[in-house]
Scaffold this motif. Structure first.
Motif, short mmCIF file in Angstrom:
data_model
loop_
_atom_site.label_atom_id
_atom_site.label_comp_id
_atom_site.label_asym_id
_atom_site.label_seq_id
_atom_site.Cartn_x
_atom_site.Cartn_y
_atom_site.Cartn_z
N VAL A 247 0.84 -1.20 0.00
CA VAL A 247 0.00 0.00 0.00
C VAL A 247 0.87 1.25 0.00
N GLU A 248 1.95 1.22 0.76
CA GLU A 248 2.87 2.36 0.78
C GLU A 248 3.49 2.58 -0.60
N ALA A 249 3.80 1.49 -1.29
CA ALA A 249 4.36 1.60 -2.64
C ALA A 249 3.33 2.19 -3.60
N PHE A 250 2.08 1.78 -3.46
CA PHE A 250 1.03 2.36 -4.29
C PHE A 250 0.91 3.86 -4.04
N ALA A 251 0.95 4.24 -2.78
CA ALA A 251 0.84 5.66 -2.45
C ALA A 251 1.99 6.46 -3.06
N ALA A 252 3.18 5.88 -3.06
CA ALA A 252 4.33 6.56 -3.65
C ALA A 252 4.18 6.72 -5.16
N GLU A 253 3.38 5.84 -5.79
CA GLU A 253 3.12 5.93 -7.22
C GLU A 253 2.00 6.90 -7.56
N GLY A 254 1.38 7.49 -6.53
CA GLY A 254 0.31 8.44 -6.75
C GLY A 254 -1.08 7.86 -6.69
N VAL A 255 -1.21 6.60 -6.26
CA VAL A 255 -2.51 5.96 -6.18
C VAL A 255 -3.34 6.60 -5.07
N THR A 256 -4.60 6.88 -5.36
CA THR A 256 -5.49 7.48 -4.37
C THR A 256 -6.55 6.51 -3.86
N ARG A 257 -6.75 5.41 -4.59
CA ARG A 257 -7.77 4.44 -4.18
C ARG A 257 -7.34 3.05 -4.61
N ILE A 258 -7.54 2.06 -3.73
CA ILE A 258 -7.24 0.66 -4.04
C ILE A 258 -8.54 -0.13 -3.96
N VAL A 259 -8.82 -0.91 -5.00
CA VAL A 259 -10.00 -1.77 -5.03
C VAL A 259 -9.54 -3.21 -4.89
N VAL A 260 -10.10 -3.91 -3.92
CA VAL A 260 -9.73 -5.30 -3.68
C VAL A 260 -10.97 -6.17 -3.85
N GLY A 261 -10.73 -7.45 -4.06
CA GLY A 261 -11.81 -8.42 -4.14
C GLY A 261 -11.54 -9.57 -3.21
N VAL A 262 -12.59 -10.18 -2.69
CA VAL A 262 -12.41 -11.33 -1.82
C VAL A 262 -12.01 -12.54 -2.66
#
Length: 290
Positions: A247-262
């Motif tokens: 998640v920290e790596a995503f944030a560093a890439e500029g990601v503002t939202r993460i969608v996950v699936g079960v």
């Protein structure tokens, strides 16, 4: 970072009790939003990449399902991942989306649109598969025009859609237009996101370098269109078991939202997966933050 959950009607079915229980638990856990996919029609031989799609998969209509979810929940935002925009008439779609937004008191706010990849699906609804990109661009313009238009009516004269003095009510709840995010992994999708979108949601089949290039293309396209590139939200798929470092790596890439699936098929295990994710990341509704 915002966290969303995806509900797969093809995999888990459109059982009303199951989808409402899933949505309520996601809301209780503190997930920001719930996403649903779309396919309007399937046919023998239809494939996504190398994989043939079983024709019996029950792809429920995502907007009907989201309206149903809205009635059973209080807070969770409603999203599509993705709505196949070229296969919907924008005059009808503007009314449907605004209605859901009003009935949910402003929660139809994560509409993500795409073009579709199945030529037979386009033929089934009378759309030339080769024109779906231009059709989607026009549809986005029509949606915004109708939402913003008043009692005097608005007009549009395009390649695919044309009307005069048209009024569309009700309006979205408390806003002049609904956000429109653009999904897709192609360079054209990235450009469309920058030129017309409020957000960009690329698919999964990209290398890290390609992802970075697509995001840069979306932002540079926004600049060329006279829009603020920093206002473009950036959504990515993640996994329900992803660690904090990812998640920290995503944030560093500029990601503002993460969608996950079960990953589990059984409802009890699905709820356990959502609860564990919420506790791991301290979502506002998780037991650890109550």
């Amino acid at each position: 970072m915002k966290f969303a959950i995806s509900y797969s009607t093809p995999q888990y079915g459109a059982d009303p009790d199951r989808i409402t229980a899933f949505a309520r638990h996601a809301e209780d856990c503190g997930f920001e939003s719930l996403y649903l996919p779309e396919h309007i029609a399937l046919y023998p031989g239809a494939t996504i990449g190398p994989t043939e799609i079983p024709t019996s998969l029950p792809y429920a209509d995502p907007l009907d399902c989201l309206a149903f979810v809205a009635a059973a929940t209080r807070r969770i935002l409603l999203g599509t991942g993705v709505l196949l925009l070229p296969y919907h008439h924008p005059v009808v779609l503007a009314k449907r989306l605004a209605t859901i937004d009003v009935l949910s008191r402003g929660r139809m706010r994560l509409l993500t649109v795409g073009l579709g990849t199945l030529p037979g699906e386009a033929r089934a609804v009378g759309v030339d598969f080769r024109t779906r990109g231009r059709r989607a661009d026009e549809a986005i313009d029509v949606l915004r025009l109708l939402w913003a238009g008043g009692e005097e009516g608005v007009g549009f004269d395009g390649e695919f859609f044309a009307f005069e003095n048209l009024c569309s009510f009700p309006k979205p709840f408390g806003v002049t237009e609904l956000p429109i995010h653009v999904g897709g992994s192609s360079r054209a999708a990235a450009r469309r996101a920058g030129r017309r979108g409020d957000g960009y949601f690329p698919g999964g089949a990209l290398t890290p370098d390609e992802r970075a290039a697509r995001l840069e293309l979306a932002r540079s396209s926004a600049v060329e269109a006279g829009r603020d590139p920093q206002a473009l939200e950036y959504t990515r798929w993640g996994s329900i078991d992803m660690p904090a470092e990812r998640v920290e790596a995503f944030a560093a890439e500029g990601v503002t939202r993460i969608v996950v699936g079960v990953t589990a098929a059984e409802p009890d295990r699905q709820r356990d997966e959502m609860s564990a994710f919420a506790e791991r990341f301290g979502l506002s509704g998780s037991p650890a933050t109550r």
